[in-house]
Design a protein around this motif. Structure first.
Motif, PDB file in Angstrom:
ATOM      1  N   UNK A   1       0.826  -1.227   0.000  1.00  0.00           N
ATOM      2  CA  UNK A   1       0.000   0.000   0.000  1.00  0.00           C
ATOM      3  C   UNK A   1       0.855   1.270   0.000  1.00  0.00           C
ATOM      4  N   UNK A   2       1.610   1.486  -1.075  1.00  0.00           N
ATOM      5  CA  UNK A   2       2.530   2.631  -1.122  1.00  0.00           C
ATOM      6  C   UNK A   2       2.188   3.614  -2.240  1.00  0.00           C
ATOM      7  N   UNK A   3       0.959   3.525  -2.758  1.00  0.00           N
ATOM      8  CA  UNK A   3       0.581   4.490  -3.804  1.00  0.00           C
ATOM      9  C   UNK A   3       0.534   5.914  -3.256  1.00  0.00           C
ATOM     10  N   UNK A   4       0.155   6.056  -1.995  1.00  0.00           N
ATOM     11  CA  UNK A   4       0.128   7.375  -1.364  1.00  0.00           C
ATOM     12  C   UNK A   4       1.521   7.969  -1.271  1.00  0.00           C
ATOM     13  N   UNK A   5       2.491   7.122  -0.926  1.00  0.00           N
ATOM     14  CA  UNK A   5       3.873   7.584  -0.873  1.00  0.00           C
ATOM     15  C   UNK A   5       4.336   8.039  -2.258  1.00  0.00           C
ATOM     16  N   UNK A   6       3.966   7.257  -3.270  1.00  0.00           N
ATOM     17  CA  UNK A   6       4.347   7.611  -4.643  1.00  0.00           C
ATOM     18  C   UNK A   6       3.744   8.958  -5.023  1.00  0.00           C
ATOM     19  N   UNK A   7       2.488   9.153  -4.642  1.00  0.00           N
ATOM     20  CA  UNK A   7       1.824  10.410  -4.960  1.00  0.00           C
ATOM     21  C   UNK A   7       2.481  11.576  -4.223  1.00  0.00           C
ATOM     22  N   UNK A   8       2.824  11.337  -2.959  1.00  0.00           N
ATOM     23  CA  UNK A   8       3.489  12.396  -2.175  1.00  0.00           C
ATOM     24  C   UNK A   8       4.820  12.769  -2.820  1.00  0.00           C
ATOM     25  N   UNK A   9       5.555  11.769  -3.276  1.00  0.00           N
ATOM     26  CA  UNK A   9       6.836  12.054  -3.929  1.00  0.00           C
ATOM     27  C   UNK A   9       6.609  12.829  -5.224  1.00  0.00           C
ATOM     28  N   UNK A  10       5.532  12.484  -5.930  1.00  0.00           N
ATOM     29  CA  UNK A  10       5.181  13.211  -7.143  1.00  0.00           C
ATOM     30  C   UNK A  10       4.914  14.680  -6.854  1.00  0.00           C
ATOM     31  N   UNK A  11       4.209  14.952  -5.742  1.00  0.00           N
ATOM     32  CA  UNK A  11       3.917  16.344  -5.389  1.00  0.00           C
ATOM     33  C   UNK A  11       5.166  17.087  -4.937  1.00  0.00           C
ATOM     34  N   UNK A  12       6.075  16.382  -4.295  1.00  0.00           N
ATOM     35  CA  UNK A  12       7.349  17.017  -3.928  1.00  0.00           C
ATOM     36  C   UNK A  12       8.122  17.402  -5.193  1.00  0.00           C
ATOM     37  N   UNK A  13       8.058  16.512  -6.190  1.00  0.00           N
ATOM     38  CA  UNK A  13       8.726  16.816  -7.463  1.00  0.00           C
ATOM     39  C   UNK A  13       8.059  18.013  -8.139  1.00  0.00           C
ATOM     40  N   UNK A  14       6.726  18.056  -8.043  1.00  0.00           N
ATOM     41  CA  UNK A  14       5.994  19.184  -8.633  1.00  0.00           C
ATOM     42  C   UNK A  14       6.416  20.494  -7.960  1.00  0.00           C
ATOM     43  N   UNK A  15       6.527  20.454  -6.649  1.00  0.00           N
ATOM     44  CA  UNK A  15       6.924  21.667  -5.912  1.00  0.00           C
ATOM     45  C   UNK A  15       8.320  22.116  -6.349  1.00  0.00           C
ATOM     46  N   UNK A  16       9.218  21.143  -6.505  1.00  0.00           N
ATOM     47  CA  UNK A  16      10.575  21.484  -6.932  1.00  0.00           C
ATOM     48  C   UNK A  16      10.557  22.077  -8.348  1.00  0.00           C
ATOM     49  N   UNK A  17       9.720  21.493  -9.220  1.00  0.00           N
ATOM     50  CA  UNK A  17       9.628  21.992 -10.594  1.00  0.00           C
ATOM     51  C   UNK A  17       9.070  23.416 -10.610  1.00  0.00           C
TER      52      UNK A  17
END
Lengths: 336, 445
Positions: A305-321
């Motif tokens: 159950x790590x889809x939430x973690x993947x999504x959180x990492x995606x949002x961190x990448x978005x913030x960096x972008x």
């Protein structure tokens, strides 16, 4: 469109026929106003109808998925369980520092990503600008050469990355060429992707190979818009080829450089397909990047159950972008 | 023959011809090598029952998992799924996607399988305990539920040698122990420096750990000390003398990997072996089918279980069979009764024997009699590695001694730095593995 006075309005506004005030919407003026209003209404309606598909598409495909992904970053879910378990900001904390099973991997991947973000834009500019200058000065076969240099972009895809894999294997073309040229000591016995010291640099080279065509085309477009008189003036002032390009052309195409750098920064930050196909982050985890780590958390964790973690990492990448984009905008504004 | 094959399991089903007349079942598998064999069985099943089974294969494993994930979300799953046993089946069960068949699988059905795998797919006490943490993959299952029946059985850590290359290096029989194995690797590598090494799909991060290091550690240390490597006690974990000893043994393979083994997928490594780019290949009982698909004859392969150290705690270590794949019914299936008939049909002895021949794989069904005549000599050689007592058998399905959030891929990454990458010493690797394992314990709620 005409600028001539409109007789109907002139008649309607003619004084002396009646001084009594008319209720709004009566008479010629009222009819004209009503007609104009109706026309505006139709125009607005048809305008809305035209943009409705795009708005609907954005609401469904954009806003819904973005919102869904954002909410998911606060949950624990394996992709098909009927319910999400809300965990608040724990996913973000786990990725950044709290969970020793995830945070070190993310930091390691962030370091690799940083190398890629520095090297890819830099090398892309260093290769594509001179290439564009040379291509721009070519007197013959410019179209053919432009097509040839653009080939890596139009052929990029899974098949090409597999081809690169074969080329870079221990018995691949790169090692064979080095041995043929008497440079066998440079050949990699474990393959260019098998040696932890050459794997990431090799991946950077492959990424640059795929990024150069578009950058070169952008530079070429920029070069062709430079006024010839500017270059002629530089020549008259005694500037040679090198000086003219370094001191005149390069500053003039700086906005294009900024765009090339921004696009490649974004791709380097978020892209992972090449890494997934060619190395899967290996050997070991020596080429793991943040985008790949997010993908791994989403789809390669054996249904954990790590889809939430993947999504959180995606949002961190978005913030960096987003931060990068703002910095880039600021730089562009101050230089142009 | 076909009629006999078809009739036997049907009798076991207690069904009758045409009971599901006209119905159609759908089934997905992730094993391309099973597809033709399953379709052959489906033809027989159709003749007997009138039920058509449409089978499709989707691979590789990761793509299959993603497809199942997506189909589950869109309620578009087939009736029957071939899944990784005691893994995916329980995950699907925990989320209500797999049907609980505990009440339907009686002893007449489970008794058809090999003893070691008869309860595969069942939520045992141990599995239930593993499922309790909120972040467990199988969270939500209940004790006693059953979400699959076994389909194929086998084990990992099977070494295959190219008989021709081995003979050229003077090797005619399997090594008796680890030291002899290393000596054999040295011989083939010396004879053929580029094509005499060991193929193993090390791009898949946990293969070195689970297929080589773990059975090796079990043989060298014995069950308790092996399990303690993954425990919280620093005097017994991978950084301890025991841990360093087994890591040292594993590191002896460093000179003998096939060039670029770390960049090969499992299938890629098997293909390289079949193409003669390596003299040895480490895989599982399922590997032979893939080698055959790639043009290698089973008779050209010498197969044996990963050798144990002669001075280890379990010098005659066996590799325990486990159900590798199982059959699950989707809870959305409109024909669960027919699906169960199909699954039970496949468990029939003669159907399973035919499947073994068609797929060159080991069925979970107890075939009885002379397995060599049913499955061929090479496959039968592999099955000899199953022979052992509970104390001498390495059971790869046991996980309760590891932290619930244990991630074998991350552990495999650390191990890869020891060999084949040579980036860390044995001591550094031991410390790093112990540290990572401790972090899993720390985060296990």
């Amino acid at each position: 469109m005409t600028t001539a006075p409109r007789p109907a309005v002139a008649e309607a506004t003619g004084a002396g026929r009646s001084t009594a005030p008319r209720p709004p919407g009566t008479g010629l003026l009222g009819r004209a106003t009503r007609r104009t209003g109706r026309r505006r209404g139709y125009e607005a309606l048809s305008g809305w109808l035209f943009v409705l598909p795009a708005v609907a598409l954005f609401l469904v495909m954009g806003l819904y998925t973005v919102g869904y992904g954002f909410l998911l970053s606060f949950a624990r879910w394996n992709g098909f369980a009927p319910h999400w378990d809300w965990v608040g900001v724990q996913n973000y904390k786990d990725l950044l520092w709290a969970n020793p099973a995830y945070a070190p991997r993310v930091r390691h991947a962030a370091t690799h990503t940083l190398y890629v973000m520095i090297a890819v834009p830099l090398l892309t500019v260093l290769v594509s600008f001179p290439l564009a200058v040379l291509l721009n000065s070519a007197r013959r076969m410019q179209t053919l050469l432009r097509s040839v240099y653009f080939v890596p972009y139009v052929t990029s895809g899974i098949a090409v990355f597999f081809a690169w894999q074969y080329i870079l294997q221990p018995d691949g073309a790169v090692n064979a060429a080095l041995k043929t040229l008497g440079m066998g000591s440079l050949a990699q016995p474990q393959g260019w992707l098998g040696n932890p010291h050459t794997a990431l640099p090799t991946m950077i080279v492959v990424t640059v190979w795929g990024a150069v065509p578009v950058a070169m085309l952008m530079y070429l477009t920029g070069l062709q818009t430079i006024d010839r008189s500017v270059l002629e003036a530089a020549e008259l002032d005694g500037a040679g080829w090198w000086r003219a390009n370094a001191s005149v052309v390069w500053p003039l195409v700086r906005p294009i450089t900024a765009i090339v750098v921004l696009l490649n920064l974004r791709d380097s930050l978020q892209g992972f397909q090449t890494f997934l196909v060619m190395t899967n982050g290996g050997p070991g985890d020596h080429t793991n990047v943040l985008g790949l780590e997010a993908y791994r958390l989403a789809f390669l964790k054996d249904l954990a159950p790590t889809l939430g973690l993947a999504s959180a990492l995606g949002w961190l990448l978005f913030a960096a972008a987003l931060v990068l984009a703002l910095i880039n905008l600021r730089v562009l504004r101050s230089r142009t | 023959m076909a009629t006999v094959v078809a009739l036997t399991p049907l009798a076991a089903c207690g069904g009758s011809s045409g009971s599901g007349g006209g119905d159609t079942l759908t089934m997905w598998t992730f094993k391309q090598s099973h597809l033709a064999a399953l379709r052959n069985a489906a033809v027989q099943f159709k003749k007997q029952t009138g039920i058509t089974v449409k089978i499709d294969a989707y691979g590789p494993d990761d793509a299959y998992t993603t497809k199942v994930q997506a189909a589950a979300k869109t309620h578009d799953l087939p009736d029957v799924l071939e899944v990784h046993s005691d893994g995916e089946d329980l995950v699907l069960g925990g989320t209500g996607i797999a049907k609980d068949i505990a009440g339907d699988v009686g002893s007449d059905w489970s008794g058809l399988y090999q003893k070691g795998v008869q309860t595969s797919g069942t939520v045992t006490d141990e599995k239930y305990k593993e499922s309790l943490p909120g972040d467990s993959k199988t969270h939500g299952v209940q004790k006693g539920q059953r979400f699959s029946v076994p389909f194929t059985a086998g084990t990992f850590g099977i070494v295959m040698g190219n008989k021709q290359k081995l003979a050229a290096a003077g090797i005619t029989k399997p090594p008796a122990n680890w030291a002899e194995f290393i000596a054999d690797l040295k011989a083939t590598k010396a004879k053929d420096p580029t094509g005499g090494g060991v193929a193993l799909g090390l791009k898949v991060k946990a293969t070195g750990l689970t297929w080589v290091l773990q059975p090796l550690a079990f043989a060298d240390l014995g069950k308790d000390k092996y399990q303690a490597l993954f425990g919280k006690d620093s005097s017994a974990d991978f950084s301890s003398p025991d841990g360093l000893k087994v890591l040292g043994l594993y590191d002896q393979m460093q000179p003998y990997w096939m060039p670029g083994a770390q960049t090969q997928e499992i299938d890629g490594a098997d293909q390289a072996f079949a193409q003669g780019k390596a003299a040895w290949d480490i895989g599982g009982t399922f590997t032979l089918a893939f080698l055959q698909q790639n043009g290698m004859k089973p008779d050209d392969v010498m197969a044996f279980g990963l050798p144990a150290p002669a001075d280890g705690a379990v010098p005659q270590r066996a590799l325990g069979p486990l159900a590798l794949t199982g059959l699950t019914i989707a809870s959305t299936s409109k024909h669960p009764d027919n699906a169960e008939k199909w699954m039970k049909f496949l468990a029939g002895q003669q159907v399973a024997a035919q499947f073994a021949k068609d797929a060159t794989d080991v069925p979970a069904t107890e075939l009885g009699g002379d397995t060599a005549s049913v499955m061929g000599a090479t496959l039968a050689d592999m099955l000899k590695t199953f022979n052992g007592t509970p104390d001498t058998t390495y059971d790869p399905s046991l996980n309760d001694f590891r932290p619930p959030t244990y991630d074998q891929d991350s552990m495999g990454d650390v191990l890869a730095d020891l060999t084949p990458l040579g980036q860390k010493s044995v001591e550094q690797t031991g410390k790093a593995m112990a540290k990572l394992d401790n972090s899993f314990w720390a985060t296990s709620k």
